[in-house]
Design an enzyme around this catalytic site. Structure first.
Site, PDB file in Angstrom:
ATOM      1  N   ASP A 130     -35.134  45.492  33.574  1.00  0.00           N
ATOM      2  CA  ASP A 130     -35.737  46.813  33.009  1.00  0.00           C
ATOM      3  C   ASP A 130     -37.002  47.119  33.391  1.00  0.00           C
ATOM      4  O   ASP A 130     -37.508  48.224  33.326  1.00  0.00           O
ATOM      5  CB  ASP A 130     -35.479  46.970  31.581  1.00  0.00           C
ATOM      6  CG  ASP A 130     -34.096  47.078  31.029  1.00  0.00           C
ATOM      7  OD1 ASP A 130     -33.038  47.241  31.835  1.00  0.00           O
ATOM      8  OD2 ASP A 130     -33.890  46.723  29.854  1.00  0.00           O
TER       9      ASP A 130
ATOM     10  N   ILE B 250     -24.251  44.681  38.226  1.00  0.00           N
ATOM     11  CA  ILE B 250     -25.600  44.853  39.012  1.00  0.00           C
ATOM     12  C   ILE B 250     -26.416  43.283  38.400  1.00  0.00           C
ATOM     13  O   ILE B 250     -27.013  42.662  39.105  1.00  0.00           O
ATOM     14  CB  ILE B 250     -26.403  45.953  38.480  1.00  0.00           C
ATOM     15  CG1 ILE B 250     -25.709  47.272  39.168  1.00  0.00           C
ATOM     16  CG2 ILE B 250     -27.812  45.756  38.656  1.00  0.00           C
ATOM     17  CD1 ILE B 250     -26.434  48.458  38.473  1.00  0.00           C
TER      18      ILE B 250
END
Length: 583
Positions: free
Chosen positions: A220, A373
């Site tokens: 992130d 991912i």
């Protein structure tokens, strides 16, 4: 891809220079075995007093205080003198938390640097996260070398395995002593680094000579005081593929909706960056900018006013207040998130059904590529960054830096004390350039839109953030509204000119048909056909004076035909926008 820094003036005042100082173990008595620069005269060593300023961007109206100007990280890099004797040094590696592209690249990078460059005694891999450092988990420990790590960088995941959750710090230190580990490299996010700092504190209390250095891993990109973490670049690239798939699905249906959920527990960097990079998302929902369902429905309506499809991207941490859930946490202590993707899928589907008369044949396609991912190999850009991080981590660990992690700031590698890195989280700055760029390529809540035209002449870019947020105290929104009106007039003029051009083309075709009709050969025609041809083309107001005179009629038609061709050869004279709107 580097996300925007979350730097604010109040934060400068809350921090002290001492918080930026990395702990270093006393004594640097060993020469480095690395001879870089010895033969060619290059000086690649990092001076011990080199600092990287925290505040690197200032303006006359927002200049930092003297305290802000004194905040600086220790620069990380290659050192001539080492704290540890390489030939007697054992390095341990552990990876924790969720998967992220590039983990194997970092592991292989640490192994190669330690064994091939520093000639360390050995490298040990503790498997399955901090569990591998417990009495029960240490049986899974493995020796790492070039043969074991061969080609692991081509694979996703982590060869060492992973787990979540804390373990007893003293028990983990006992395992380090048992395996005679001098340096522990911890690869993981903020939770992993907090655990590493507990190990560092236990080592300090017991007066042991063991260093602990972290390599930040968060897909992130939400660790504070670090511009970039590995895996983020790959995640954005893969997320763009998901958005393009969502657009393909949505565009193939009348009033189709593509809904894509991406990673982003507390920060929406992946969703924001992928929205800009792909140019395939029309609504971007991130945790930092909560909106209501009614606002979301309004944005969908705005999009459907211009197009018959829409793509919505949502970060997993968005809209948690809308979901009914308990306060359960995962083993790392993080609150378990509700599935905002499924929630929005159901809500948008119900909204489409309620508006079926307005949006017939509407449908929604939901895509969640999160684990695909996380588990993919690193991109070439990320892979190179992983190797650099691994190299710098070994340099700093051998030098004696401890209780820190390797950061990246202002294009320099740094050491960041763990308490500073975990003090706050990094979030998308809603007043920054990243979010502004998102707003410029997505649907706006306001009816007016400012931006470029696509191939069909429609306005596709969104209005300025000022148009949706904040008060119009300085008249900015009013001026923007005026510019919108001017642009709409410009668009209308362009479209009218295109219609004129189409009419000219049709007229030329009509005249061409008349010419062809007048030049038909007489030989071989029936009497009826000859009579019809002799009558000439249908009467036209421009040529009424030439009725009965075929020669003059034909001459007039050919002149008109030449005039039309000349007009069509002339460039279209589009009106120009005001000077301050040209880009």
């Amino acid at each position: 891809m580097t996300a925007a820094r979350n730097v604010s003036t109040p934060m400068h005042e809350k921090l002290s220079p001492s918080e930026f100082q990395t702990a270093r173990m006393p004594g640097n008595n060993y020469e480095t075995p690395l001879g870089i620069g010895a033969d060619d005269g290059l000086e690649l060593w990092t001076p011990e007093d080199k600092r990287i300023l925290y505040v690197t961007e200032t303006s006359a109206s927002n200049a930092p205080s003297p305290r802000g100007r004194s905040l600086a990280f220790n620069a990380a890099g290659l050192h001539k003198k080492l704290h540890f004797n390489p030939e007697n040094t054992t390095i341990g590696i552990v990876s924790c938390g969720g998967l992220c592209p590039g983990l194997n690249d970092v592991i292989k990078g640490v192994v190669q640097q330690a064994l091939d460059m520093y000639y360390c005694k050995r490298v040990i891999g503790f498997r399955y996260g901090y569990y591998g450092l417990t009495k029960e988990g240490k049986k899974h420990t493995m020796i790492l070398d070039d043969a074991v790590c061969n080609n692991i960088n081509l694979q996703g995941g982590t060869m060492l395995g992973t787990s979540r959750g804390p373990q007893d710090a003293d028990e983990m230190v006992d395992t380090l002593l048992e395996f005679q580990v001098n340096i522990l490299i911890c690869i993981g996010g903020d939770g992993t680094q907090r655990g590493a700092y507990l190990v560092h504190q236990a080592i300090t209390r017991r007066g042991l000579d063991i260093g602990v250095v972290g390599i930040p891993k968060t897909i992130d990109n939400d660790i504070a005081f670090i511009e970039r973490t590995f895996g983020f670049d790959t995640a954005v690239s893969e997320a763009c593929k998901a958005l393009q798939a969502g657009m393909c699905e949505a565009k193939s249906h009348l009033y189709g909706v593509g809904l894509v959920k991406l990673m982003g527990r507390h920060a929406g960097f992946i969703a924001a960056q992928a929205t800009i990079a792909s140019q395939s998302a029309h609504i971007c929902l991130v945790p930092e900018h909560e909106i209501s369902l009614d606002t979301l429905y309004d944005l969908l309506e705005r999009r459907f006013e211009k197009r018959t499809y829409v793509v919505v991207v949502v970060a997993e941490g968005f809209g948690q207040t809308m979901l009914e859930g308990d306060a359960a946490t995962d083993p790392s202590g993080n609150k378990k998130l509700g599935d905002i993707g499924v929630f929005l899928k159901d809500k948008i589907t119900a909204w489409l059904k309620a508006n079926k008369a307005k949006y017939p044949e509407s449908t929604l396609k939901y895509i969640d590529p999160s684990y695909m991912i996380r588990s993919c190999p690193a991109s070439s850009n990320d892979a190179a960054f992983c190797v650099q991080l691994a190299n710098v981590a070994v340099h700093e660990a051998m030098f004696g830096s401890t209780g820190c992690l390797i950061g990246y700031w202002a294009n320099n590698f740094t050491t960041v004390p763990v308490p500073l890195a975990t003090k706050i989280g990094k979030r998308v700055d809603l007043q920054g350039m990243l979010w502004r760029s998102v707003r410029e390529v997505t649907v706006s809540k306001r009816r007016g839109r400012v931006g470029a035209l696509n191939e069909e002449g429609d306005v596709i870019n969104a209005t300025s953030p000022l148009a949706m947020d904040g008060e119009d105290s300085d008249g900015t929104i009013s001026r923007l509204a005026n510019r919108i009106e001017e642009l709409e007039k410009l668009i209308a003029a362009v479209r009218e000119r295109e219609k004129q051009k189409d009419r000219q083309m049709q007229q030329m075709k009509d005249y061409t048909d008349k010419l062809e009709g007048h030049k038909l050969p007489q030989i071989g025609m029936t009497r009826n056909e000859q009579a019809a041809t002799a009558a000439g083309p249908p009467a036209h107001s421009e040529f009424a004076a030439f009725e009965g005179d075929d020669g003059r009629m034909l001459e007039a038609l050919e002149n008109k035909y030449a005039q039309m061709k000349e007009r069509l050869r002339q460039p279209v004279a589009y009106p120009h926008p005001p000077a301050d709107m040209r880009r």
